[in-house]
Write a protein that holds these residues in place. Structure first.
Motif, PDB file in Angstrom:
ATOM      1  N   ALA A 417       0.872  -1.224   0.041  1.00 51.04           N
ATOM      2  CA  ALA A 417       0.141  -0.143   0.046  1.00 51.04           C
ATOM      3  C   ALA A 417       0.977   1.374   0.123  1.00 51.04           C
ATOM      4  N   THR A 418       1.891   1.330   0.959  1.00 57.59           N
ATOM      5  CA  THR A 418       2.857   2.278   0.948  1.00 57.59           C
ATOM      6  C   THR A 418       3.411   2.494  -0.453  1.00 57.59           C
ATOM      7  N   PHE A 419       4.083   1.651  -1.144  1.00 59.24           N
ATOM      8  CA  PHE A 419       4.966   1.739  -2.424  1.00 59.24           C
ATOM      9  C   PHE A 419       3.791   2.312  -3.459  1.00 59.24           C
ATOM     10  N   THR A 420       2.698   1.779  -3.369  1.00 58.86           N
ATOM     11  CA  THR A 420       1.576   2.293  -4.444  1.00 58.86           C
ATOM     12  C   THR A 420       1.200   3.740  -4.085  1.00 58.86           C
ATOM     13  N   MET A 421       1.301   4.048  -2.779  1.00 56.77           N
ATOM     14  CA  MET A 421       0.893   5.560  -2.601  1.00 56.77           C
ATOM     15  C   MET A 421       1.858   6.494  -2.884  1.00 56.77           C
ATOM     16  N   MET A 422       3.052   6.014  -2.720  1.00 56.76           N
ATOM     17  CA  MET A 422       4.250   6.749  -2.973  1.00 56.76           C
ATOM     18  C   MET A 422       4.373   6.981  -4.449  1.00 56.76           C
ATOM     19  N   LEU A 423       3.837   6.048  -5.326  1.00 59.76           N
ATOM     20  CA  LEU A 423       3.813   6.281  -6.810  1.00 59.76           C
ATOM     21  C   LEU A 423       2.725   7.349  -7.409  1.00 59.76           C
ATOM     22  N   LEU A 424       1.671   7.445  -6.497  1.00 56.82           N
ATOM     23  CA  LEU A 424       0.274   8.153  -6.648  1.00 56.82           C
ATOM     24  C   LEU A 424       0.452   9.660  -5.788  1.00 56.82           C
ATOM     25  N   GLN A 426       2.774  11.752  -6.248  1.00 60.36           N
ATOM     26  CA  GLN A 426       3.215  13.118  -7.107  1.00 60.36           C
ATOM     27  C   GLN A 426       1.851  13.519  -7.725  1.00 60.36           C
ATOM     28  N   TYR A 427       1.112  12.458  -8.287  1.00 63.85           N
ATOM     29  CA  TYR A 427      -0.093  13.114  -8.960  1.00 63.85           C
ATOM     30  C   TYR A 427      -0.966  13.806  -7.996  1.00 63.85           C
ATOM     31  N   VAL A 428      -1.200  13.341  -6.820  1.00 56.11           N
ATOM     32  CA  VAL A 428      -2.146  14.189  -5.937  1.00 56.11           C
ATOM     33  C   VAL A 428      -1.516  15.290  -5.559  1.00 56.11           C
ATOM     34  N   PHE A 429      -0.174  15.444  -5.364  1.00 50.50           N
ATOM     35  CA  PHE A 429       0.197  16.972  -5.286  1.00 50.50           C
ATOM     36  C   PHE A 429      -0.070  17.722  -6.485  1.00 50.50           C
ATOM     37  N   LYS A 430       0.366  17.215  -7.677  1.00 47.08           N
ATOM     38  CA  LYS A 430       0.280  17.974  -8.883  1.00 47.08           C
ATOM     39  C   LYS A 430      -1.090  18.261  -9.258  1.00 47.08           C
ATOM     40  N   LYS A 431      -2.139  17.430  -8.786  1.00 40.12           N
ATOM     41  CA  LYS A 431      -3.450  17.551  -9.655  1.00 40.12           C
ATOM     42  C   LYS A 431      -4.348  18.316  -8.677  1.00 40.12           C
ATOM     43  N   VAL A 436      -5.305  19.297  -0.225  1.00 41.92           N
ATOM     44  CA  VAL A 436      -6.185  17.948  -0.372  1.00 41.92           C
ATOM     45  C   VAL A 436      -5.257  16.921   0.192  1.00 41.92           C
ATOM     46  N   ALA A 437      -4.004  17.188  -0.275  1.00 39.82           N
ATOM     47  CA  ALA A 437      -2.909  16.003   0.227  1.00 39.82           C
ATOM     48  C   ALA A 437      -2.655  15.980   1.856  1.00 39.82           C
ATOM     49  N   ALA A 438      -2.868  17.157   2.432  1.00 42.44           N
ATOM     50  CA  ALA A 438      -2.784  17.159   3.819  1.00 42.44           C
ATOM     51  C   ALA A 438      -4.059  16.647   4.476  1.00 42.44           C
ATOM     52  N   LYS A 439      -5.219  16.724   3.962  1.00 46.71           N
ATOM     53  CA  LYS A 439      -6.370  16.028   4.385  1.00 46.71           C
ATOM     54  C   LYS A 439      -6.786  14.887   4.393  1.00 46.71           C
ATOM     55  N   SER A 494       3.558   8.542   2.612  1.00 44.43           N
ATOM     56  CA  SER A 494       3.442   9.034   1.209  1.00 44.43           C
ATOM     57  C   SER A 494       3.169  10.601   1.122  1.00 44.43           C
ATOM     58  N   LEU A 495       2.187  11.012   2.012  1.00 44.18           N
ATOM     59  CA  LEU A 495       1.290  12.257   1.876  1.00 44.18           C
ATOM     60  C   LEU A 495       1.671  13.051   3.278  1.00 44.18           C
ATOM     61  N   PHE A 496       1.468  12.541   4.433  1.00 45.44           N
ATOM     62  CA  PHE A 496       1.681  13.426   5.419  1.00 45.44           C
ATOM     63  C   PHE A 496       3.239  14.063   5.842  1.00 45.44           C
ATOM     64  N   ASP A 497       3.883  13.047   5.632  1.00 45.20           N
ATOM     65  CA  ASP A 497       5.566  13.533   5.885  1.00 45.20           C
ATOM     66  C   ASP A 497       5.969  14.567   4.891  1.00 45.20           C
ATOM     67  N   PRO A 498       5.853  14.366   3.390  1.00 42.60           N
ATOM     68  CA  PRO A 498       6.115  15.287   2.701  1.00 42.60           C
ATOM     69  C   PRO A 498       5.111  16.473   2.994  1.00 42.60           C
ATOM     70  N   CYS A 499       4.090  16.609   3.146  1.00 49.11           N
ATOM     71  CA  CYS A 499       3.332  17.855   3.421  1.00 49.11           C
ATOM     72  C   CYS A 499       3.856  18.515   4.695  1.00 49.11           C
ATOM     73  N   LYS A 500       4.035  17.602   5.746  1.00 42.40           N
ATOM     74  CA  LYS A 500       4.551  18.433   6.815  1.00 42.40           C
ATOM     75  C   LYS A 500       6.101  19.339   6.694  1.00 42.40           C
ATOM     76  N   GLU A 501       6.915  18.529   5.759  1.00 40.57           N
ATOM     77  CA  GLU A 501       8.389  19.164   5.335  1.00 40.57           C
ATOM     78  C   GLU A 501       8.109  20.133   4.065  1.00 40.57           C
ATOM     79  N   MET A 502       6.867  20.251   3.413  1.00 36.90           N
ATOM     80  CA  MET A 502       6.839  21.150   2.462  1.00 36.90           C
ATOM     81  C   MET A 502       6.208  22.341   2.986  1.00 36.90           C
ATOM     82  N   ALA A 503       5.573  22.384   4.271  1.00 35.01           N
ATOM     83  CA  ALA A 503       4.869  23.389   5.018  1.00 35.01           C
ATOM     84  C   ALA A 503       6.138  24.485   5.384  1.00 35.01           C
ATOM     85  N   TYR A 504       7.295  24.123   5.696  1.00 35.00           N
ATOM     86  CA  TYR A 504       8.358  24.891   6.167  1.00 35.00           C
ATOM     87  C   TYR A 504       8.824  25.675   4.871  1.00 35.00           C
TER      88      TYR A 504
END
Length: 621
Positions: A417-424, A426-431, A436-439, A494-504
């Motif tokens: 599941a994590t492998f699949t979510m990591m691949l998806l 990038q699409y979630v952030f871009k689209k 949305v990614a943070a929620k 795949s989403l929460f950790d990148p969102c947290k780091e991007m917020a800085y």
């Protein structure tokens, strides 16, 4: 050509070549001239007297090919007349050596692969071990006689946390007296020895070294609500294994591996290959989950009277020891055969913020306060659901082998599941963007958490429905809780950790540094221990974890609601800051545009200086 040669810094040649050695043949000089005038030079400005005003060029060795992409960015070949004594730049041997290109495999330099491949194998072995240890530690402390999932909150707070603090103090002392290599071996070898000794010595002798009679006497005196704290004393060797497994994740993964990786890789290599390590981690999770499942099912092939879990444990600890030795070998090989990059000796001054200073900073900044809410809410929410789920898991699978086999399947599904979510992701952030990614993570945790607690609290009404699926309400709760943990953790990685780091990113430097320090000091420990403290209070107040379940569900609902509100508030602030930053970057780019001015003498034959200026002027399409 004379005007071109006088342009110091763009092409510097010796004034008087010596002897028969000629630096540039006429054809090569003409080729350089053609490259100069046919390449877009966005930052080049030449005055009519032939002196350069450019500062945006970097030197590359003569004779090494430059791609069109690099030329368009303004990279120009320049020859430095810096030979000591005779004014010559290179002789024939120097030219041949500089023309040599580092060999590549699949577009990656061999020297880079000699670092990345061993690092990838090290990371795979470390996380392979961690998955086995993580699944095994839960089996030991949850399924042991006289223990249950209620031991976990007390274990995390009163055993795991103090030992983690003590270890880091010891690590700091050792780092001051040992070399990096000696420190690595000094830390990892005791882990390998302990896990081997536990499987072959301590577990077979557990009936002799555990104070069962004393624990039973204290439990009869204090009452069943103290079963969790007393279980720590009852099964102390299993609790020690639990702590060592937790420390493997925090020490060997975070401190040893990433410290070594940051030591031997450059920034460019890290940007390119570190994301691949994340995907490789989930591959290790998948394979290690299958390994746990295989050895947990060994009991089916054993004769009567044989302790199947002891046999499975010996096999898995043998793999852990083997993987640990492989990690040591890879570390030795890299240090022996791979050259390390040079680092600046200048040390960066990091802000030191105490707990009270961190709390004041968290309260004063709405942006950091919302970000802190996200971090704390995740730590508490996942802990509330996970411990309750493990208590139901023991009720469904009381045998250690059955419990371990289920955890093997759980780890495999989490990796997939994590492998699949990591691949998806990038699409979630871009689209859909950051908001949305943070929620997604709190939404997933809320929906699955409601379903899980509903099956526990209202199992009777759901019984006919789940019976049609061939399950009992308890088994359905176990499966829903497993799905909750799988999807929550995959969304987190795949989403929460990148969102947290991007917020800085859009914060000013002072707020960025102080905010991260405040969250590291206060919020991470508070999130991890907050859920455990809530559960301890509930267990001691209501007598057991089962009696506390309705209240834990209400608390979970309130925390996730606050999490979603903070994510929505932070989304607005984040988008505003990002818009301001993009506007500032546009203004900087607009103010930095320069129109090249070329003297008439330096223009290529057949073109005037005005025509060349028009070609060199950047246009916005």
């Amino acid at each position: 050509m004379e005007g071109l040669i006088q342009t110091r810094g763009l092409l510097s040649l010796p004034a008087k070549p010596i002897g028969s050695r000629r630096l540039l043949q006429p054809s090569l000089a003409f080729a350089l001239k053609q490259r100069l005038f046919t390449t877009n030079l966005p930052a080049l400005s030449l005055s009519s007297n032939g002196h350069t005003k450019s500062r945006a060029f970097q030197s590359i060795p003569l004779g090494i090919s430059v791609s069109h992409k690099e030329r368009s960015r303004g990279f120009i070949c320049k020859a430095e007349a810096a030979a000591a004594g005779d004014g010559n730049v290179f002789d024939e041997g120097d030219t041949a050596a500089m023309a040599a290109v580092s060999p590549k495999i699949f577009g990656v330099e061999v020297t880079t692969l000699k670092k990345i491949v061993p690092l990838g194998l090290m990371f795979f072995c470390i996380l392979f071990n961690y998955t086995i240890l993580r699944d095994t530690k839960d089996v030991l402390v949850v399924t042991a006689k006289g223990s249950s999932a209620e031991i976990i909150p007390f274990l995390k707070t009163w055993v795991n946390l103090p030992m983690a603090i003590g270890f880091m103090l010891l690590y700091t002392k050792l780092s001051n007296v040992l070399s990096k290599k000696a420190l690595f071996y000094t830390v990892i070898v005791p882990f390998i020895v302990y896990f081997g000794a536990f499987g072959f010595v301590m577990y077979p002798l557990s009936n002799l070294i555990h104070p069962e009679a004393l624990a039973d006497k204290l439990l009869a005196t204090l009452g069943p609500r103290f079963m969790g704290p007393l279980a720590i004393m009852r099964i102390w060797s299993f609790c020690l294994f639990y702590v060592m497994a937790e420390l493997w994740g925090s020490v060997v993964v975070s401190v040893l591996f990433w410290g070594f990786a940051n030591q031997i890789t450059t920034v460019d290599e890290a940007k390119k290959f570190y994301p691949l390590f994340g995907l490789g981690a989930n591959v290790a999770l998948i394979f290690s989950g299958r390994t746990v499942k295989y050895f947990s099912n060994m009991r089916k092939n054993l004769g009567p009277g044989v302790d199947g879990w002891a046999v499975s444990l010996k096999a898995m600890m043998s793999i852990v020891v083997g993987m640990g030795l492989a990690i040591c070998f890879l570390y030795w090989w890299v240090n022996r055969y791979v050259p390390l990059p040079t680092r600046s000796k200048k040390k960066k001054v990091k802000p030191q913020m105490g707990t009270m200073e961190s709390l004041k900073f968290l309260v004063s900044s709405p942006y950091i306060r919302d970000l802190a809410t996200l971090v704390v809410a995740y730590g508490i929410s996942i802990n509330l659901v996970e411990v309750t789920w493990k208590s139901k898991l023991k009720a469904q699978f009381p045998s250690p082998n059955e419990y371990s086999a289920f955890m093997g399947d759980f780890s495999t599904c989490t990796g997939i599941a994590t492998f699949t979510m990591m691949l998806l992701s990038q699409y979630v952030f871009k689209k859909y963007g950051w908001g949305v990614a943070a929620k997604i993570t709190p939404t997933v945790l809320l929906l699955t958490g409601v379903a899980f607690f509903s099956l526990i609290l209202f199992g009777g009404p759901f019984a006919p429905l789940v019976a049609k699926l061939g399950m009992t309400p308890l088994l359905a709760a176990v499966y829903v809780g497993a799905l909750q943990n799988i999807f929550s953790k995959s969304a987190k990685y795949s989403l929460f950790d990148p969102c947290k780091e991007m917020a800085y990113i859009p914060l000013d430097e002072d707020t960025k540094v102080k905010g991260k320090a405040a969250i590291d000091v206060v919020c991470n420990p508070l999130g991890k221990s907050g859920g455990a403290l809530i559960q301890q209070f509930m267990i001691l107040t209501f007598g057991s974890l089962a009696n506390s379940t309705p209240y834990l569900g209400i608390i979970l609902l309130g925390i996730v609601t606050a999490w979603l509100a903070a994510a929505k508030s932070l989304e607005g602030q984040f988008n505003t800051l990002m818009s301001e930053e993009e506007l500032e970057q546009e203004l900087e780019r607009a103010s930095s545009v320069k129109i090249p001015v070329v003297s008439k003498e330096d223009a290529p034959p057949g073109e005037s200086a005005s025509q060349l200026s028009e070609k060199s002027t950047p246009t916005n399409n």
